[in-house]
Design an enzyme around this catalytic site. Sequence first.
Site, PDB file in Angstrom:
ATOM      1  N   LYS A 113      32.119  37.301   3.745  1.00  0.00           N
ATOM      2  CA  LYS A 113      31.511  38.431   4.455  1.00  0.00           C
ATOM      3  C   LYS A 113      31.185  39.573   3.494  1.00  0.00           C
ATOM      4  O   LYS A 113      30.160  40.226   3.627  1.00  0.00           O
ATOM      5  CB  LYS A 113      32.433  38.923   5.577  1.00  0.00           C
ATOM      6  CG  LYS A 113      32.552  37.960   6.746  1.00  0.00           C
ATOM      7  CD  LYS A 113      33.280  38.620   7.909  1.00  0.00           C
ATOM      8  CE  LYS A 113      33.453  37.661   9.078  1.00  0.00           C
ATOM      9  NZ  LYS A 113      34.245  38.273  10.173  1.00  0.00           N
ATOM     10  N   LYS A 200      29.297  25.500  10.565  1.00  0.00           N
ATOM     11  CA  LYS A 200      29.935  25.779  11.844  1.00  0.00           C
ATOM     12  C   LYS A 200      28.981  26.504  12.794  1.00  0.00           C
ATOM     13  O   LYS A 200      28.204  27.348  12.359  1.00  0.00           O
ATOM     14  CB  LYS A 200      31.110  26.717  11.565  1.00  0.00           C
ATOM     15  CG  LYS A 200      32.402  26.350  12.179  1.00  0.00           C
ATOM     16  CD  LYS A 200      33.462  27.386  11.842  1.00  0.00           C
ATOM     17  CE  LYS A 200      33.009  28.808  12.079  1.00  0.00           C
ATOM     18  NZ  LYS A 200      34.044  29.742  12.465  1.00  0.00           N
ATOM     19  N   LYS A 203      28.733  32.898  15.753  1.00  0.00           N
ATOM     20  CA  LYS A 203      28.078  34.051  16.381  1.00  0.00           C
ATOM     21  C   LYS A 203      27.198  34.785  15.390  1.00  0.00           C
ATOM     22  O   LYS A 203      26.268  35.480  15.777  1.00  0.00           O
ATOM     23  CB  LYS A 203      29.142  35.053  16.832  1.00  0.00           C
ATOM     24  CG  LYS A 203      29.930  34.652  18.024  1.00  0.00           C
ATOM     25  CD  LYS A 203      30.944  35.764  18.260  1.00  0.00           C
ATOM     26  CE  LYS A 203      32.123  35.288  19.047  1.00  0.00           C
ATOM     27  NZ  LYS A 203      33.297  36.126  18.807  1.00  0.00           N
TER      28      LYS A 203
HETATM   29  P1  AMP Z   1      34.997  34.046  16.191  1.00  0.00           P
HETATM   30  O1  AMP Z   1      33.757  33.608  16.898  1.00  0.00           O
HETATM   31  O2  AMP Z   1      34.866  33.899  14.718  1.00  0.00           O
HETATM   32  O3  AMP Z   1      35.499  35.370  16.644  1.00  0.00           O
HETATM   33  O4  AMP Z   1      36.121  32.974  16.564  1.00  0.00           O
HETATM   34  C1  AMP Z   1      36.913  33.014  17.718  1.00  0.00           C
HETATM   35  C2  AMP Z   1      37.706  31.741  17.884  1.00  0.00           C
HETATM   36  O5  AMP Z   1      36.832  30.635  18.095  1.00  0.00           O
HETATM   37  C3  AMP Z   1      38.555  31.362  16.674  1.00  0.00           C
HETATM   38  O6  AMP Z   1      39.774  30.786  17.095  1.00  0.00           O
HETATM   39  C4  AMP Z   1      37.706  30.368  15.938  1.00  0.00           C
HETATM   40  O7  AMP Z   1      38.431  29.516  15.132  1.00  0.00           O
HETATM   41  C5  AMP Z   1      37.019  29.654  17.104  1.00  0.00           C
HETATM   42  N1  AMP Z   1      35.702  29.185  16.696  1.00  0.00           N
HETATM   43  C6  AMP Z   1      34.655  29.942  16.297  1.00  0.00           C
HETATM   44  N2  AMP Z   1      33.596  29.181  15.994  1.00  0.00           N
HETATM   45  C7  AMP Z   1      33.984  27.894  16.176  1.00  0.00           C
HETATM   46  C8  AMP Z   1      33.343  26.628  16.033  1.00  0.00           C
HETATM   47  N3  AMP Z   1      32.077  26.524  15.647  1.00  0.00           N
HETATM   48  N4  AMP Z   1      34.052  25.527  16.334  1.00  0.00           N
HETATM   49  C9  AMP Z   1      35.322  25.619  16.742  1.00  0.00           C
HETATM   50  N5  AMP Z   1      35.991  26.771  16.906  1.00  0.00           N
HETATM   51  C10 AMP Z   1      35.332  27.894  16.623  1.00  0.00           C
END
Ligand code: AMP
Length: 341
Positions: A113, A200, A203
């Site tokens: 980041k 992955k 968002k």
């Molecule tokens: P974030 O979107 O980075 O705030 O992630 C929130 C939660 O969702 C965390 O526990 C991440 O590990 C999970 N997460 C985010 N993106 C993915 C993805 N593409 N596949 C699986 N888990 C995800």
Amino acid sequence: MERKRVLSGVQPTGALHLGNWLGAIRNWVTLQHQHDTFFCVVDLHAITVPHDPALLAQQTRQTAALYLACGIDPQLATVFVQSHVPAHSELCWLLNCITPLNWLERMIQFKEKAGKQGNQTSVGLLDYPVLMAADILLYNAHLVPVGEDQKQHLELARNIAQQRLNGRFASDGETVLNVPEPLILPEGARVMSLTDGRNKMSKSDPNDNSRINLLDTPDLVRKKIRRARTDAVTGLTFDDPERPEAANLLALYALLGGRSPAAAAQECGRMGWGRFKAVLSDVVVEALAPIQQRHGELMADPTALDRVLSQGRQRAETVAQASLERVRTALGLAPRTPETP
Ligand code: AMP
Ligand code: TRP
């Protein structure tokens, strides 16, 4: 047997997508029946990169509503907003002062980041994992369900608890706070981008076609799946490392359609991409429908959501305050004197 304490959270940055649901929230729904669960919307983490103040509060509520819409039951789980419980920021400061800077500088997510932010990188972004450690340690969480990408942050939280806090500040044979364990569930743990099966679903990808958001309309879901990257091979398979898109979409089909991977491969193995994308779209649209319906109902009744968040805040605060006091005492901060009459 005493129930274990579980804590997790998602940032209210942008809309939640299939990866957040399948990699995180869906598992929380199961855990809430077995454990003492705390689920927060981590809005203080969301401001570690540039954000739009006009959207933050709305997205925080939307994220909380999506937790509930995905099946988190406020009668079973404590649902709250991180910034509503000031102990998170306070413990973060105390942990900052006992955490070596170089532990933070080597975090993969920080390096990624910060690479994008350049000389605009905030101190908060560097400190992100310490705030996350505070989130976890405040509740003496035993288990922390997260996706694979968060393993390093969890390891850091464990090291802070074990080496820096308990190791240096606990009285003999005692612990100040519990050392948490990650809970990484393999199936569906990583949902990949629709536009590149090696990345992955995220968002922060500027291309919205790379992800399926939980609130995307059926038409949009179908359109995104139609446009999803494919390869020139006919037939779907899980186990060809050269075909990450096929593996990802087939895994999604299995997971959302409630089939074992083997059954999905048997069913779709010989389908062409066009046919497979149509059946996958049906399964995704069908899986999202009840979530979208419930989310709509919740957003239409702001007082009910306020009530859930206020109850959650009160429950969270009671637990968090007790942990904060333990750390204050262990670090030798002067006790707060009771108010004089
Ligand atoms: P974030 O979107 O980075 O705030 O992630 C929130 C939660 O969702 C965390 O526990 C991440 O590990 C999970 N997460 C985010 N993106 C993915 C993805 N593409 N596949 C699986 N888990 C995800
Ligand atoms: N950093 C986590 C993520 O991006 C979100 C998070 C913040 C979190 N605090 C937490 C997850 C505490 C688990 C426990 O996914």
